[in-house]
Design a protein around this motif. Structure first.
Motif, PDB file in Angstrom:
ATOM      1  N   VAL A  31      10.601   3.170   3.548  1.00 42.48           N
ATOM      2  CA  VAL A  31      11.635   4.246   3.901  1.00 42.48           C
ATOM      3  C   VAL A  31      12.152   4.627   2.424  1.00 42.48           C
ATOM      4  O   VAL A  31      12.210   5.899   2.069  1.00 42.48           O
ATOM      5  N   ASP A  32      12.705   3.626   1.843  1.00 38.53           N
ATOM      6  CA  ASP A  32      13.462   3.880   0.737  1.00 38.53           C
ATOM      7  C   ASP A  32      12.581   4.656  -0.321  1.00 38.53           C
ATOM      8  O   ASP A  32      13.006   5.431  -1.178  1.00 38.53           O
ATOM      9  N   THR A  33      11.619   3.663  -0.589  1.00 39.04           N
ATOM     10  CA  THR A  33      10.535   4.199  -1.905  1.00 39.04           C
ATOM     11  C   THR A  33      10.099   5.492  -1.519  1.00 39.04           C
ATOM     12  O   THR A  33       9.922   6.366  -2.718  1.00 39.04           O
ATOM     13  N   THR A  69       6.935  10.991  13.971  1.00 36.50           N
ATOM     14  CA  THR A  69       6.877   9.815  13.736  1.00 36.50           C
ATOM     15  C   THR A  69       7.355   9.337  12.286  1.00 36.50           C
ATOM     16  O   THR A  69       6.175   8.609  11.926  1.00 36.50           O
ATOM     17  N   PRO A  70       8.308   9.482  11.763  1.00 38.72           N
ATOM     18  CA  PRO A  70       8.656   9.345  10.513  1.00 38.72           C
ATOM     19  C   PRO A  70       8.692   7.791  10.039  1.00 38.72           C
ATOM     20  O   PRO A  70       8.904   7.124  11.378  1.00 38.72           O
ATOM     21  N   GLY A  71       9.015   7.153   8.907  1.00 38.41           N
ATOM     22  CA  GLY A  71       9.220   5.871   8.641  1.00 38.41           C
ATOM     23  C   GLY A  71      10.380   5.363   9.511  1.00 38.41           C
ATOM     24  O   GLY A  71      10.604   4.238   9.958  1.00 38.41           O
ATOM     25  N   GLU A  72      11.408   6.448   9.573  1.00 39.87           N
ATOM     26  CA  GLU A  72      12.582   5.755  10.185  1.00 39.87           C
ATOM     27  C   GLU A  72      12.319   5.307  11.926  1.00 39.87           C
ATOM     28  O   GLU A  72      13.151   4.431  12.381  1.00 39.87           O
ATOM     29  N   GLU A  73      11.373   6.103  12.373  1.00 35.08           N
ATOM     30  CA  GLU A  73      10.790   5.712  13.573  1.00 35.08           C
ATOM     31  C   GLU A  73      10.252   4.244  13.784  1.00 35.08           C
ATOM     32  O   GLU A  73      10.539   3.485  14.565  1.00 35.08           O
ATOM     33  N   LYS A  80       6.706  12.213   2.092  1.00 33.33           N
ATOM     34  CA  LYS A  80       6.610  11.981   3.325  1.00 33.33           C
ATOM     35  C   LYS A  80       5.924  10.436   3.800  1.00 33.33           C
ATOM     36  O   LYS A  80       4.849  10.186   3.258  1.00 33.33           O
ATOM     37  N   LEU A  81       6.579  10.027   4.784  1.00 36.13           N
ATOM     38  CA  LEU A  81       6.076   8.677   5.327  1.00 36.13           C
ATOM     39  C   LEU A  81       5.895   9.054   6.766  1.00 36.13           C
ATOM     40  O   LEU A  81       6.994   9.260   7.487  1.00 36.13           O
ATOM     41  N   MET A  82       4.762   8.793   7.487  1.00 36.78           N
ATOM     42  CA  MET A  82       4.681   8.814   8.731  1.00 36.78           C
ATOM     43  C   MET A  82       4.151   7.478   9.321  1.00 36.78           C
ATOM     44  O   MET A  82       3.043   6.780   8.492  1.00 36.78           O
ATOM     45  N   GLY A 116       0.721  -1.306  -0.090  1.00 38.80           N
ATOM     46  CA  GLY A 116      -0.128   0.023   0.053  1.00 38.80           C
ATOM     47  C   GLY A 116       0.828   1.184  -0.058  1.00 38.80           C
ATOM     48  O   GLY A 116       0.440   2.119  -0.737  1.00 38.80           O
ATOM     49  N   VAL A 117       1.771   1.159   0.788  1.00 37.81           N
ATOM     50  CA  VAL A 117       2.765   2.521   0.922  1.00 37.81           C
ATOM     51  C   VAL A 117       3.474   2.878  -0.286  1.00 37.81           C
ATOM     52  O   VAL A 117       3.715   3.632  -0.643  1.00 37.81           O
ATOM     53  N   VAL A 118       4.166   1.586  -0.972  1.00 40.54           N
ATOM     54  CA  VAL A 118       4.889   1.662  -2.054  1.00 40.54           C
ATOM     55  C   VAL A 118       3.911   2.179  -3.519  1.00 40.54           C
ATOM     56  O   VAL A 118       4.193   3.179  -3.935  1.00 40.54           O
TER      57      VAL A 118
END
Ligand code: NDP
Length: 459
Positions: free
Chosen positions: A188-190, A386-390, A197-199, A160-162
Motif C-alpha cells: 500500500v505504501d509503495t 477493492t483497493p489495497g487498503e481493503e 493505483k492498487l486494487m 511483483g507489486v512493488v
C-alpha cells in the motif's frame, strides 16, 4: 442501418440483386417493412455517440435483452501486463479479456520463456512485450502497458507489486494480497508513494449475484441481519504445490479460500468486526498439512450485532455457499465463491405461503467485470472498490483469526467507525435499467400469489 444513399444489404438480398433493389427505408415505409422486405427501425437499431443500441422487441412483461457491449476500440483500452502465467492467468484471466470492454492484454511477465512465447502467440502479444521477472523495470519503457496484473504465488505478490509500481504502472493484485500484514502494508505504501493505483482482485465484489445480495441486504430487505453463514472448501491434491508451502502461501485454506468468506461478509455488511473467535484442525498425519492448515472455523462479531460463522477447508469436498438471515427473510447464494453456477434465492413470507424465489440475473464473466472496473478507475482516476487498503484489512483480520485459533481465546479488534471505510465507490452496472426492471418483478407479491418460482403453502 439504412444507407442514406443506396439500397440496404437486406433489400438487395430480398430484391434479388442491385438492379432490382432501389428502395431506401423511410418513416413512411416503416409500417410496410415486413411486406417490402425492408428492415423496420426496431430491427435496424440506432447509432448514437458511437454506440449501437436496439429498441426492445418483447412486451413489457418480458425481461429485456442485455444491451450490446459497445466496447472501447482496442487502441483506447487500458493495457495490462499479466505477471505469472499459471492456472488462473492462463485458464481464466487471459480468456476473460475477450469479454472486456475497457481492458486488453498487451504484455506478459513469466519465468518460463517457452510457455510465455506460446501464450504471446495466442493473444497477439509481441515478443518485445514479453519480460522475465528481472526485467519488470523495463515496463517503464513500454507505454502500451498502463497496469500490471500480479498473479504469482501469494508470498511473491509483494515483489511483483512493488516492482510494477516503481516502473510507473498501476497494479491489480490477486488475493490474498500478501503472505502477512507487513508485506501488505509495504505494498500500500509503495503504490501510494509512486502515485499508482492498487486494487486487490476480490472478484466476488464484482460478481452480479453477490452484488445483488449485498444490495438487498443493505436496503434492509431482510431486516437487520442477524446471522451469516459462509463456507468455502475444496479437497487439495499434490502436496508439493506452492499452496502447501508456507513460505510461498503464507497459510493454508484460510488465505486461499476462507478469505472469500471473510471478505464477502465484510462487504455485505459494510461494517468491520469487533471480535473474532477461531479454531483450526488438520487431519492427523496428512502430508498435505505438514506446513499449512486445513480446516478453519471462525466467528466474527459485528457492531450491529450481526454474527458471521465462516469455515474453510482444504480436505473437504468443494462447497461454496453463503446464507444471510434476518427477521424478514433469508438470502441464499449457492456457489457464491465459485467462478460460475451462482444461484440466488430469497426466502420470505408471502401471505399465508412461504415463498422461495430464485432470481436469474444472466451470466457475466466476473473476471471481465473486475478487469473493466479497474480499467475504468485508471482511466477516470477513481479509487477502486477493492483497493489495497481493503486487502490490508483482511490481512489484519486473518492474523487475528490465527491468533485466536492458537490461543484458544476470542480476540478483540480495534473498532473501525463508518461504513465501507476501506472501499472505493461501487462499480457501475452497465445494464442497470435492465436489472432494475427484472428484479422488481421478483419482489414478493401481496396478497399471496403463485408467481414465485417455488412457493409452498403452509397447511
Ligand atoms: P499456479 O501455481 O497455477 O501458477 C502460479 C504461477 O506463478 C506459476 O505458473 C509461475 O508462472 C509463477 N511463479 C513464479 N514464481 C513461482 C514459484 N516460486 N512457485 C510457483 N509459481 C511461481 O497458481 P494460480 O494461478 O492458481 O494462483 C496464482 C495467484 O492467483 C495466487 O495468489 C492465488 O491465490 C490467486 N488465485 C486467485 C483465484 C481467484 O479466483 N481470484 C483463483 C486461483 C488463484 P510463470 O511460469 O509464468 O513464471
Amino acid at each position: 442501418m439504412a444507407d442514406a444513399d443506396g439500397p440496404t444489404r437486406r433489400a438487395m438480398v430480398s430484391g434479388g440483386g442491385l438492379g432490382l433493389a432501389t428502395l431506401t427505408l423511410s418513416a413512411a415505409s416503416a409500417s410496410a417493412a415486413s411486406s417490402t422486405g425492408q428492415p423496420a427501425p426496431v430491427d435496424e437499431g440506432m447509432v448514437r455517440g458511437g454506440s449501437v443500441s436496439f429498441p426492445p422487441i418483447h412486451a413489457g412483461t418480458e425481461r429485456p435483452d442485455a444491451p450490446p457491449p459497445n466496447p472501447d476500440p482496442p487502441s483506447r483500452r487500458i493495457g495490462f501486463a499479466v505477471m505469472g502465467l499459471g492456472r488462473l492467468a492462463v485458464e481464466n484471466i487471459l480468456p476473460a479479456f475477450a469479454e472486456c470492454k475497457h481492458a486488453r492484454p498487451v504484455a506478459l511477465v513469466s519465468g518460463d520463456p517457452a510457455k510465455m512465447a506460446a501464450i504471446a502467440a495466442q493473444y497477439g502479444i509481441a515478443p518485445q512485450a514479453c519480460y522475465d521477472y528481472a526485467g519488470v523495470a523495463r515496463l517503464r519503457d513500454n507505454p502500451a502497458v498502463d497496469a500490471v496484473y500480479v498473479v504469482t504465488p501469494n508470498a511473491l505478490h509483494r515483489d511483483g507489486v512493488v516492482a510494477a509500481a516503481r516502473a510507473g504502472k498501476h497494479v491489480l493484485c490477486e488475493k490474498p494480497m500478501a503472505a502477512d500484514v507487513t508485506q501488505a502494508r509495504e505494498m500500500v505504501d509503495t503504490c501510494r508513494a509512486a502515485g499508482r493505483k492498487l486494487m486487490i482482485a476480490y472478484r466476488c465484489q464484482y460478481e452480479r449475484n453477490n452484488v445483488e445480495l449485498a444490495r438487498r441486504a443493505r436496503a434492509g430487505e431482510f431486516g437487520p441481519i442477524q446471522l451469516i453463514n459462509a463456507i468455502n472448501t475444496q479437497n487439495q491434491g499434490d502436496p508439493t504445490q506452492w499452496r502447501q508451502v508456507k513460505r510461498l502461501s503464507g497459510g493454508g485454506s484460510l488465505p486461499d479460500v476462507g478469505l472469500y468468506c471473510l471478505n464477502t461478509v465484510r462487504a455485505l455488511l459494510g461494517e468491520e468486526p469487533v471480535e473474532v473467535y477461531a479454531s483450526i484442525h488438520n487431519p492427523p498425519d496428512d502430508p498435505r498439512f505438514a506446513e499449512v492448515e486445513s480446516n478453519v472455523s471462525f466467528t466474527l462479531r459485528f457492531p450491529s450485532g450481526a454474527i458471521a460463522n465462516c469455515a474453510s477447508s482444504y480436505s473437504a469436498h468443494e462447497h461454496r455457499n453463503l446464507r444471510i438471515l434476518g427477521p424478514n427473510g433469508t438470502g441464499e447464494l449457492e456457489n457464491a465463491f465459485a467462478y460460475e453456477g451462482q444461484r440466488l434465492r430469497l426466502i420470505h413470507r408471502d401471505g399465508t405461503a412461504e415463498a422461495n424465489v430464485e432470481l436469474s440475473l444472466g451470466r457475466k464473466n466476473q473476471f471481465s467485470l473486475e478487469l473493466d472496473h479497474f480499467a475504468q478507475c485508471v482511466r477516470s482516476n477513481a479509487q477502486p472498490r477493492t483497493p489495497g487498503e481493503e486487502g490490508l484489512q483482511d490481512q489484519v483480520l486473518m492474523a487475528a483469526i490465527y491468533q485466536s485459533a492458537h490461543s484458544g481465546r476470542p480476540v478483540r479488534l480495534e473498532p473501525v467507525n463508518g461504513r465501507d471505510v476501506f472501499r472505493g465507490s461501487a462499480p457501475k452496472l452497465a445494464d442497470k435499467g435492465r436489472q432494475r426492471r427484472r428484479l422488481s418483478m421478483a419482489q414478493p407479491a401481496s396478497p399471496p400469489s403463485t408467481t414465485s418460482t417455488a412457493a409452498t403453502t403452509r397447511a
